[in-house]
Design a protein around this motif. Sequence first.
Motif, mmCIF file in Angstrom:
data_model
loop_
_atom_site.group_PDB
_atom_site.id
_atom_site.type_symbol
_atom_site.label_atom_id
_atom_site.label_comp_id
_atom_site.label_asym_id
_atom_site.label_seq_id
_atom_site.Cartn_x
_atom_site.Cartn_y
_atom_site.Cartn_z
ATOM 1 N N GLN A 3 13.653 5.921 9.985
ATOM 2 C CA GLN A 3 12.338 5.574 10.510
ATOM 3 C C GLN A 3 11.286 6.492 9.902
ATOM 4 N N GLN A 4 10.096 5.946 9.643
ATOM 5 C CA GLN A 4 9.033 6.729 9.017
ATOM 6 C C GLN A 4 8.606 7.897 9.911
ATOM 7 N N GLU A 5 8.657 7.705 11.223
ATOM 8 C CA GLU A 5 8.236 8.764 12.134
ATOM 9 C C GLU A 5 9.218 9.933 12.135
ATOM 10 N N ARG A 18 2.333 4.222 7.023
ATOM 11 C CA ARG A 18 3.583 3.657 6.508
ATOM 12 C C ARG A 18 4.144 2.596 7.458
ATOM 13 N N ALA A 19 4.040 2.862 8.761
ATOM 14 C CA ALA A 19 4.527 1.890 9.743
ATOM 15 C C ALA A 19 3.720 0.597 9.669
ATOM 16 N N LYS A 20 2.409 0.716 9.514
ATOM 17 C CA LYS A 20 1.552 -0.469 9.422
ATOM 18 C C LYS A 20 1.860 -1.247 8.147
ATOM 19 N N GLN A 21 2.059 -0.542 7.049
ATOM 20 C CA GLN A 21 2.377 -1.211 5.789
ATOM 21 C C GLN A 21 3.729 -1.921 5.884
ATOM 22 N N GLU A 22 4.689 -1.279 6.519
ATOM 23 C CA GLU A 22 6.004 -1.891 6.687
ATOM 24 C C GLU A 22 5.913 -3.116 7.596
ATOM 25 N N LYS A 23 5.097 -3.022 8.634
ATOM 26 C CA LYS A 23 4.918 -4.150 9.552
ATOM 27 C C LYS A 23 4.285 -5.342 8.839
ATOM 28 N N LEU A 24 3.354 -5.067 7.937
ATOM 29 C CA LEU A 24 2.700 -6.134 7.181
ATOM 30 C C LEU A 24 3.629 -6.747 6.135
ATOM 31 N N GLU A 25 4.683 -6.041 5.788
ATOM 32 C CA GLU A 25 5.626 -6.482 4.760
ATOM 33 C C GLU A 25 4.909 -6.759 3.442
ATOM 34 N N MET A 26 4.051 -5.833 3.034
ATOM 35 C CA MET A 26 3.275 -5.965 1.803
ATOM 36 C C MET A 26 3.577 -4.789 0.891
ATOM 37 N N THR A 27 3.666 -5.082 -0.400
ATOM 38 C CA THR A 27 3.800 -4.005 -1.370
ATOM 39 C C THR A 27 2.430 -3.358 -1.560
ATOM 40 N N MET A 28 2.413 -2.251 -2.266
ATOM 41 C CA MET A 28 1.151 -1.567 -2.514
ATOM 42 C C MET A 28 0.198 -2.462 -3.311
ATOM 43 N N SER A 55 -0.228 7.651 1.976
ATOM 44 C CA SER A 55 1.201 7.479 2.201
ATOM 45 C C SER A 55 1.978 8.768 1.943
ATOM 46 N N ALA A 56 1.541 9.534 0.952
ATOM 47 C CA ALA A 56 2.214 10.796 0.612
ATOM 48 C C ALA A 56 1.751 11.954 1.487
ATOM 49 N N ASP A 57 0.795 11.677 2.373
ATOM 50 C CA ASP A 57 0.281 12.681 3.316
ATOM 51 C C ASP A 57 -0.485 13.800 2.631
ATOM 52 N N LEU A 65 -9.993 2.600 6.328
ATOM 53 C CA LEU A 65 -8.691 2.061 5.948
ATOM 54 C C LEU A 65 -7.952 1.561 7.189
ATOM 55 N N ARG A 66 -8.067 2.289 8.300
ATOM 56 C CA ARG A 66 -7.469 1.829 9.555
ATOM 57 C C ARG A 66 -8.056 0.479 9.960
ATOM 58 N N ALA A 67 -9.366 0.362 9.837
ATOM 59 C CA ALA A 67 -10.038 -0.886 10.201
ATOM 60 C C ALA A 67 -9.588 -2.027 9.285
ATOM 61 N N MET A 68 -9.476 -1.754 7.998
ATOM 62 C CA MET A 68 -9.058 -2.779 7.044
ATOM 63 C C MET A 68 -7.615 -3.215 7.326
ATOM 64 N N MET A 69 -6.739 -2.269 7.604
ATOM 65 C CA MET A 69 -5.348 -2.599 7.916
ATOM 66 C C MET A 69 -5.264 -3.413 9.207
ATOM 67 N N GLY A 70 -6.082 -3.068 10.186
ATOM 68 C CA GLY A 70 -6.129 -3.836 11.427
ATOM 69 C C GLY A 70 -6.607 -5.259 11.179
ATOM 70 N N ARG A 71 -7.608 -5.401 10.329
ATOM 71 C CA ARG A 71 -8.128 -6.727 9.999
ATOM 72 C C ARG A 71 -7.072 -7.568 9.272
ATOM 73 N N ILE A 72 -6.370 -6.947 8.347
ATOM 74 C CA ILE A 72 -5.318 -7.651 7.617
ATOM 75 C C ILE A 72 -4.219 -8.091 8.582
ATOM 76 N N THR A 73 -3.855 -7.212 9.520
ATOM 77 C CA THR A 73 -2.825 -7.531 10.504
ATOM 78 C C THR A 73 -3.257 -8.698 11.382
ATOM 79 N N ARG A 74 -4.493 -8.662 11.888
ATOM 80 C CA ARG A 74 -4.990 -9.750 12.738
ATOM 81 C C ARG A 74 -5.017 -11.070 11.975
ATOM 82 N N THR A 75 -5.479 -11.035 10.736
ATOM 83 C CA THR A 75 -5.550 -12.255 9.933
ATOM 84 C C THR A 75 -4.161 -12.831 9.697
ATOM 85 N N LYS A 76 -3.203 -11.962 9.417
ATOM 86 C CA LYS A 76 -1.836 -12.437 9.185
ATOM 87 C C LYS A 76 -1.269 -13.077 10.450
#
Length: 102
Positions: A3-5, A18-28, A55-57, A65-76
Amino acid sequence: MKQQEDVPGLSKDAAAFRAKQEKLEMTMAELVRTMISYGDNRSAEVIRRNLQRVSADTTRYPGELRAMMGRITRTKKQRMRKAEATRAATMPAWPRARPPRD
């Protein structure tokens, strides 16, 4: 898979990204293209580099970026619900029984 955590030394920001990216199932690359299509004006190389740093911390997880990831998640999720509704509307509830053959 680990787990990423659970990665030692990884901040909550990097783990959340990383968790959000994994949830979206999207490559970079897919994430970069999606961000550009949603109106990010930076070049693809700059966006990719920023995503890799988060991602590398090595940098914080910025609010935009949080807002954009949230928007992408909602749209999906919306697209998945719409596809499921369309599929349910076009498919019969139960398969029809075939008439007996003579």
